[in-house]
Design a protein around this motif. Structure first.
Motif, PDB file in Angstrom:
ATOM      1  N   PHE A 226     -13.639 -10.825   6.495  1.00 48.17           N
ATOM      2  CA  PHE A 226     -12.957 -11.362   5.323  1.00 48.17           C
ATOM      3  C   PHE A 226     -12.806 -12.871   5.443  1.00 48.17           C
ATOM      4  N   LYS A 227     -12.734 -13.506   4.289  1.00 47.75           N
ATOM      5  CA  LYS A 227     -12.458 -14.940   4.240  1.00 47.75           C
ATOM      6  C   LYS A 227     -10.956 -15.161   4.083  1.00 47.75           C
ATOM      7  N   LYS A 228     -10.506 -16.299   4.536  1.00 48.34           N
ATOM      8  CA  LYS A 228      -9.122 -16.723   4.326  1.00 48.34           C
ATOM      9  C   LYS A 228      -8.696 -16.478   2.888  1.00 48.34           C
ATOM     10  N   GLY A 229      -7.572 -15.844   2.710  1.00 51.21           N
ATOM     11  CA  GLY A 229      -7.049 -15.641   1.367  1.00 51.21           C
ATOM     12  C   GLY A 229      -7.469 -14.322   0.730  1.00 51.21           C
ATOM     13  N   GLN A 230      -8.486 -13.659   1.273  1.00 55.34           N
ATOM     14  CA  GLN A 230      -8.920 -12.390   0.680  1.00 55.34           C
ATOM     15  C   GLN A 230      -7.877 -11.298   0.876  1.00 55.34           C
ATOM     16  N   THR A 231      -7.825 -10.429  -0.110  1.00 57.66           N
ATOM     17  CA  THR A 231      -6.855  -9.333  -0.070  1.00 57.66           C
ATOM     18  C   THR A 231      -7.492  -8.077   0.508  1.00 57.66           C
ATOM     19  N   ILE A 232      -6.768  -7.417   1.380  1.00 58.52           N
ATOM     20  CA  ILE A 232      -7.273  -6.185   1.983  1.00 58.52           C
ATOM     21  C   ILE A 232      -6.606  -4.969   1.352  1.00 58.52           C
ATOM     22  N   ILE A 233      -5.288  -5.028   1.226  1.00 57.88           N
ATOM     23  CA  ILE A 233      -4.550  -3.989   0.506  1.00 57.88           C
ATOM     24  C   ILE A 233      -3.658  -4.681  -0.513  1.00 57.88           C
ATOM     25  N   SER A 234      -3.676  -4.183  -1.723  1.00 59.53           N
ATOM     26  CA  SER A 234      -2.910  -4.788  -2.794  1.00 59.53           C
ATOM     27  C   SER A 234      -1.818  -3.808  -3.221  1.00 59.53           C
ATOM     28  N   ALA A 235      -0.591  -4.281  -3.407  1.00 61.72           N
ATOM     29  CA  ALA A 235       0.506  -3.396  -3.807  1.00 61.72           C
ATOM     30  C   ALA A 235       0.082  -2.600  -5.028  1.00 61.72           C
ATOM     31  N   GLY A 236       0.315  -1.293  -5.006  1.00 67.30           N
ATOM     32  CA  GLY A 236      -0.094  -0.424  -6.099  1.00 67.30           C
ATOM     33  C   GLY A 236      -1.350   0.374  -5.799  1.00 67.30           C
ATOM     34  N   ASP A 237      -2.150  -0.113  -4.852  1.00 66.79           N
ATOM     35  CA  ASP A 237      -3.360   0.611  -4.432  1.00 66.79           C
ATOM     36  C   ASP A 237      -3.013   1.934  -3.757  1.00 66.79           C
ATOM     37  N   ARG A 238      -3.987   2.837  -3.758  1.00 66.97           N
ATOM     38  CA  ARG A 238      -3.973   3.933  -2.790  1.00 66.97           C
ATOM     39  C   ARG A 238      -4.473   3.363  -1.473  1.00 66.97           C
ATOM     40  N   VAL A 239      -3.861   3.791  -0.386  1.00 68.17           N
ATOM     41  CA  VAL A 239      -4.225   3.247   0.919  1.00 68.17           C
ATOM     42  C   VAL A 239      -4.918   4.331   1.728  1.00 68.17           C
ATOM     43  N   ASN A 240      -6.117   4.045   2.198  1.00 72.12           N
ATOM     44  CA  ASN A 240      -6.866   5.043   2.968  1.00 72.12           C
ATOM     45  C   ASN A 240      -7.213   4.612   4.379  1.00 72.12           C
ATOM     46  N   HIS A 241      -6.932   3.354   4.691  1.00 67.45           N
ATOM     47  CA  HIS A 241      -7.354   2.855   5.997  1.00 67.45           C
ATOM     48  C   HIS A 241      -6.249   2.078   6.689  1.00 67.45           C
ATOM     49  N   GLU A 242      -6.388   2.032   8.007  1.00 66.45           N
ATOM     50  CA  GLU A 242      -5.631   1.036   8.751  1.00 66.45           C
ATOM     51  C   GLU A 242      -6.619   0.102   9.426  1.00 66.45           C
ATOM     52  N   TYR A 243      -6.148  -1.055   9.868  1.00 69.69           N
ATOM     53  CA  TYR A 243      -7.043  -2.131  10.275  1.00 69.69           C
ATOM     54  C   TYR A 243      -6.660  -2.662  11.648  1.00 69.69           C
TER      55      TYR A 243
END
Lengths: 185, 185
Positions: free
Chosen positions: B29-46
DNA sequence: TGTGGATAGTGATGTAGATCACGCAATCAC
DNA sequence: GTGATTGCGTGATCTACATCACTATCCACA
């Protein structure tokens, strides 16, 4: 009670559960009795059968902060001290008369390594605690005292009758005076 | 890196580790990119290999609170959403360019049930997170901003150079103005 | 029966930190 | 190269809550 609690998460055979259960010791405490005292070595964690415990920290100014009220089916200990072998930074005592099942660190590790499903159970339990702790941290940062008070009362209405307001204040992280003014308005 | 991290806690055979490792996907990912956004379904951990992530919450007044900075060998996700299936309440994005290994919830549960030692590892990891979270909660209640700032800087001196002060303020739970006044004195 | 120790309510005053408002770089967009 | 955006510092004012001080009530128990 423990069986029911565990069965929600882990499928244990009767033999496995017996092996697990045999490692617990029943203890009864009176209101006000101390279970873990800051500075102690901690060797056990406690599963609450009845009554209410509190885990708390007292700072240099003799001000108390409550980390958790432990109600039936909840677990309590100083987990940092228990896992790391450090001395307890946090104390645990009885808000009311209480019955608990205690499990030693050594016994937990042994049964975890013997029975995969028990390890699974403890992973789940710790995860639940972690999520709750994060949630509370967020509430602490984001919400004012009134909001936090209402949150607590919504979650544990029984606390209102059982515990002195002082302790509720110590859980919310405010002075008892401020809390008193709060719900007289 | 992951192997080394896991090996400290769990004794895996090479085959077991390969089975474990095969379940991760590398992402950049680049600086500033979003990985999980509030409201998303979450399927992964990092699992962070390089760079720095932050997990944060934004309230109704558009004020941000940072729950965690995730540095290399740390894990990040919205664990409540991940485990419960709820929508994310918390977001994760990149403070700097970052490389991560992501692991799906389904894959974690599968490998945990297949390989006892992996379950053991995750129990340990979650426990560590729990203890850290409790400690921070206590610090939040007990210590003033200055104290918390010094604590943070002692623990992660590298943050001072890497992240904007605004974010440090959001972690400490104070306004950027107060923080600014603080270390100019 | 009275005395001391918890517990709780309430007023007066103090203070850490929020909020609002502004100016001033440095960096980015095109 | 100019205008927009982002990050940071700083003064003035505001406010939620702490602290201190006093009073009242309840209850244990000598």
């Amino acid at each position: 009670m423990l069986k029911e609690h565990v069965a929600k998460i882990a499928a244990l055979t009767d033999a496995e559960f017996d092996n697990f259960f045999a490692r617990f010791e029943l203890q009864s405490f009176k209101k006000g009795q101390t279970i873990i005292s800051a500075g102690d070595r901690v060797n056990h964690e406690y599963f609450v059968l009845s009554g209410c415990l509190k885990t708390f920290y007292i700072n240099d100014d003799i001000k108390m902060y409550i980390l958790q009220f432990a109600m039936p089916t909840w677990w309590a200990s100083d987990y940092n001290a228990l896992y790391s072998g450090a001395k307890a930074a946090v104390s645990v005592d009885c808000v009311t008369d209480a019955e608990v099942l205690r499990l030693s660190n050594a016994n937990r590790e042994e049964i975890c390594s013997q029975v995969h499903q028990v390890e699974h159970f403890f992973r789940w339990r710790t995860n639940k605690g972690y999520v709750a702790s994060q949630k509370r941290l967020l509430s602490m940062m984001n919400n004012d005292v009134k909001h936090r008070y209402e949150e607590l009362m919504a979650q544990y209405p029984e606390l209102y009758n059982i515990v002195p307001k002082q302790l509720i204040a110590a859980y919310l992280g405010v002075s008892r005076e401020t809390l008193s003014r709060l719900y007289n308005s």
